[in-house]
Motif scaffolding. Structure first.
Motif, PDB file in Angstrom:
ATOM      1  N   ARG A  96       0.829  -1.220   0.000  1.00 40.77           N
ATOM      2  CA  ARG A  96       0.000   0.000   0.000  1.00 40.77           C
ATOM      3  C   ARG A  96       0.856   1.259   0.000  1.00 40.77           C
ATOM      4  NH1 ARG A  96      -5.428  -1.206   3.344  1.00 40.77           N
ATOM      5  NH2 ARG A  96      -5.987  -2.960   2.054  1.00 40.77           N
ATOM      6  N   ASP A  97       1.955   1.233   0.784  1.00 43.50           N
ATOM      7  CA  ASP A  97       2.865   2.395   0.827  1.00 43.50           C
ATOM      8  C   ASP A  97       3.458   2.625  -0.559  1.00 43.50           C
ATOM      9  OD1 ASP A  97       2.580   2.630   3.675  1.00 43.50           O
ATOM     10  OD2 ASP A  97       3.925   0.915   3.883  1.00 43.50           O
ATOM     11  N   ILE A  98       3.795   1.524  -1.232  1.00 39.20           N
ATOM     12  CA  ILE A  98       4.433   1.626  -2.548  1.00 39.20           C
ATOM     13  C   ILE A  98       3.434   2.114  -3.596  1.00 39.20           C
ATOM     14  CG2 ILE A  98       5.580   0.296  -4.381  1.00 39.20           C
ATOM     15  CD1 ILE A  98       6.740  -1.453  -2.006  1.00 39.20           C
ATOM     16  N   MET A 128       8.415   3.857   4.486  1.00 39.54           N
ATOM     17  CA  MET A 128       7.956   2.921   5.529  1.00 39.54           C
ATOM     18  C   MET A 128       7.192   3.645   6.643  1.00 39.54           C
ATOM     19  SD  MET A 128      11.491   2.177   7.565  1.00 39.54           S
ATOM     20  CE  MET A 128      12.103   3.355   8.787  1.00 39.54           C
ATOM     21  N   THR A 129       6.394   2.876   7.357  1.00 39.64           N
ATOM     22  CA  THR A 129       5.771   3.358   8.584  1.00 39.64           C
ATOM     23  C   THR A 129       6.764   3.059   9.707  1.00 39.64           C
ATOM     24  OG1 THR A 129       3.578   2.823   7.733  1.00 39.64           O
ATOM     25  CG2 THR A 129       3.776   3.094  10.119  1.00 39.64           C
ATOM     26  N   ALA A 130       7.202   4.137  10.399  1.00 40.04           N
ATOM     27  CA  ALA A 130       8.245   3.956  11.418  1.00 40.04           C
ATOM     28  C   ALA A 130       7.660   3.563  12.777  1.00 40.04           C
ATOM     29  CB  ALA A 130       9.071   5.230  11.545  1.00 40.04           C
ATOM     30  N   ARG A 142      -2.643  -5.147   7.977  1.00 38.07           N
ATOM     31  CA  ARG A 142      -2.808  -6.602   7.840  1.00 38.07           C
ATOM     32  C   ARG A 142      -1.583  -7.403   8.234  1.00 38.07           C
ATOM     33  NH1 ARG A 142      -4.134  -5.880   1.672  1.00 38.07           N
ATOM     34  NH2 ARG A 142      -2.468  -4.392   2.081  1.00 38.07           N
ATOM     35  N   HIS A 143      -0.606  -6.697   8.839  1.00 33.27           N
ATOM     36  CA  HIS A 143       0.635  -7.378   9.225  1.00 33.27           C
ATOM     37  C   HIS A 143       1.046  -6.961  10.631  1.00 33.27           C
ATOM     38  CE1 HIS A 143       0.576  -7.236   4.823  1.00 33.27           C
ATOM     39  NE2 HIS A 143       1.090  -8.452   4.915  1.00 33.27           N
ATOM     40  N   LEU A 144       1.481  -7.919  11.427  1.00 37.69           N
ATOM     41  CA  LEU A 144       1.883  -7.615  12.797  1.00 37.69           C
ATOM     42  C   LEU A 144       3.180  -8.370  13.135  1.00 37.69           C
ATOM     43  CD1 LEU A 144       0.727  -5.869  15.071  1.00 37.69           C
ATOM     44  CD2 LEU A 144      -0.442  -7.889  15.936  1.00 37.69           C
TER      45      LEU A 144
HETATM   46  P1  AMP Z   1      -1.077  -3.426   5.305  1.00 37.75           P
HETATM   47  O1  AMP Z   1      -2.566  -3.445   5.439  1.00 37.75           O
HETATM   48  O2  AMP Z   1      -0.407  -4.275   6.353  1.00 37.75           O
HETATM   49  O3  AMP Z   1      -0.599  -3.698   3.927  1.00 37.75           O
HETATM   50  O4  AMP Z   1      -0.574  -1.937   5.670  1.00 37.75           O
HETATM   51  C1  AMP Z   1      -1.364  -0.772   5.538  1.00 37.75           C
HETATM   52  C2  AMP Z   1      -0.581   0.423   6.106  1.00 37.75           C
HETATM   53  O5  AMP Z   1      -0.279   0.183   7.489  1.00 37.75           O
HETATM   54  C3  AMP Z   1       0.776   0.697   5.444  1.00 37.75           C
HETATM   55  O6  AMP Z   1       1.000   2.099   5.464  1.00 37.75           O
HETATM   56  C4  AMP Z   1       1.786  -0.004   6.353  1.00 37.75           C
HETATM   57  O7  AMP Z   1       3.075   0.604   6.338  1.00 37.75           O
HETATM   58  C5  AMP Z   1       1.135   0.148   7.719  1.00 37.75           C
HETATM   59  N1  AMP Z   1       1.382  -1.000   8.602  1.00 37.75           N
HETATM   60  C6  AMP Z   1       1.360  -2.314   8.279  1.00 37.75           C
HETATM   61  N2  AMP Z   1       1.604  -3.080   9.342  1.00 37.75           N
HETATM   62  C7  AMP Z   1       1.783  -2.238  10.386  1.00 37.75           C
HETATM   63  C8  AMP Z   1       2.072  -2.396  11.783  1.00 37.75           C
HETATM   64  N3  AMP Z   1       2.207  -3.603  12.346  1.00 37.75           N
HETATM   65  N4  AMP Z   1       2.205  -1.269  12.545  1.00 37.75           N
HETATM   66  C9  AMP Z   1       2.047  -0.046  12.008  1.00 37.75           C
HETATM   67  N5  AMP Z   1       1.777   0.183  10.711  1.00 37.75           N
HETATM   68  C10 AMP Z   1       1.638  -0.896   9.903  1.00 37.75           C
END
Ligand code: AMP
Length: 143
Positions: free
Chosen positions: A54-56, A76-78, A102-104
Motif C-alpha cells: 500500500r505504501d508503494i 515505511m511506517t516507522a 494486515r501485518h503484525l
Molecule cells: P497493510 O494493510 O499491512 O498492507 O498496511 C497498511 C498500512 O499500514 C501501510 O501504510 C503499512 O506501512 C502500515 N502498517 C502495516 N503493518 C503495520 C504495523 N504492524 N504497525 C504499524 N503500521 C503498519
C-alpha cells in the motif's frame, strides 16, 4: 490459540530489509516471496519500520516511476505496532482491525522473531469455527 502456536505451525522465518535499500529492491523482494509487507530492521533484528504494498502504490500514484528510486526509509511506517508470542489470535485481530493494517511483527526481548498476517489469523479462525461446529454436531448426534 496464541501467536506462539501460529508461529510453531507456519515457521519463524521473516523477510526483512534494511532502511537504505531502494524501493525497487523492496518491490522485487515482495514479488519474489509473494508477500504483502516487509519488516525493516537494522540487520540485527531491531525493528525500524514496516513497508507494505500500500505504501508503494500510494507513492507510485504520487511520484510515478520516480518512486522506485526512493529508499525504503522514505516510504515505511516507522511507528510499528507489534505483538508478542503470548498474544491471542483474538487480540491480534483487534490490533489489526483498530490499526487498519494486515501485518503484525512479533517481538521477543526487543528483537523481531516472526510476522503474523491477516491471512494467518483468518485461517485459524476458520479452523476454530469448523472445530466448534464439528463438536456441536457430534454432541447433538450423541444426545
Ligand atoms: P497493510 O494493510 O499491512 O498492507 O498496511 C497498511 C498500512 O499500514 C501501510 O501504510 C503499512 O506501512 C502500515 N502498517 C502495516 N503493518 C503495520 C504495523 N504492524 N504497525 C504499524 N503500521 C503498519
Amino acid at each position: 490459540m496464541t501467536v506462539r502456536a501460529i508461529l510453531n505451525e507456519k515457521g519463524f522465518d521473516v523477510i526483512t530489509l534494511k532502511p537504505d535499500v531502494s524501493v525497487k529492491d523492496a518491490v522485487a523482494a515482495l514479488a519474489k516471496h509473494r508477500i504483502g509487507a516487509i519488516v525493516v530492521t537494522d540487520g540485527k533484528g531491531v525493528i525500524k519500520g514496516i513497508i507494505s504494498e500500500r505504501d508503494i502504490v500510494r507513492t507510485l500514484a504520487e511520484d510515478g516511476a520516480e518512486a522506485l528510486k526512493h529508499s525504503v526509509a522514505d516510504l515505511m511506517t516507522a511507528n510499528v505496532k507489534v505483538c508478542t508470542e503470548n498474544h491471542s489470535v483474538h487480540e491480534v485481530m483487534e490490533i489489526m482491525t483498530r490499526g487498519r493494517f494486515r501485518h503484525l511483527p512479533v517481538e521477543r526481548d526487543g528483537k523481531l522473531i516472526g510476522v503474523i498476517s491477516i491471512g494467518d489469523v483468518v485461517k485459524r479462525r476458520i479452523e476454530e469455527a469448523q472445530k466448534e461446529a464439528e463438536e456441536i454436531r457430534s454432541y447433538i448426534a450423541s444426545a
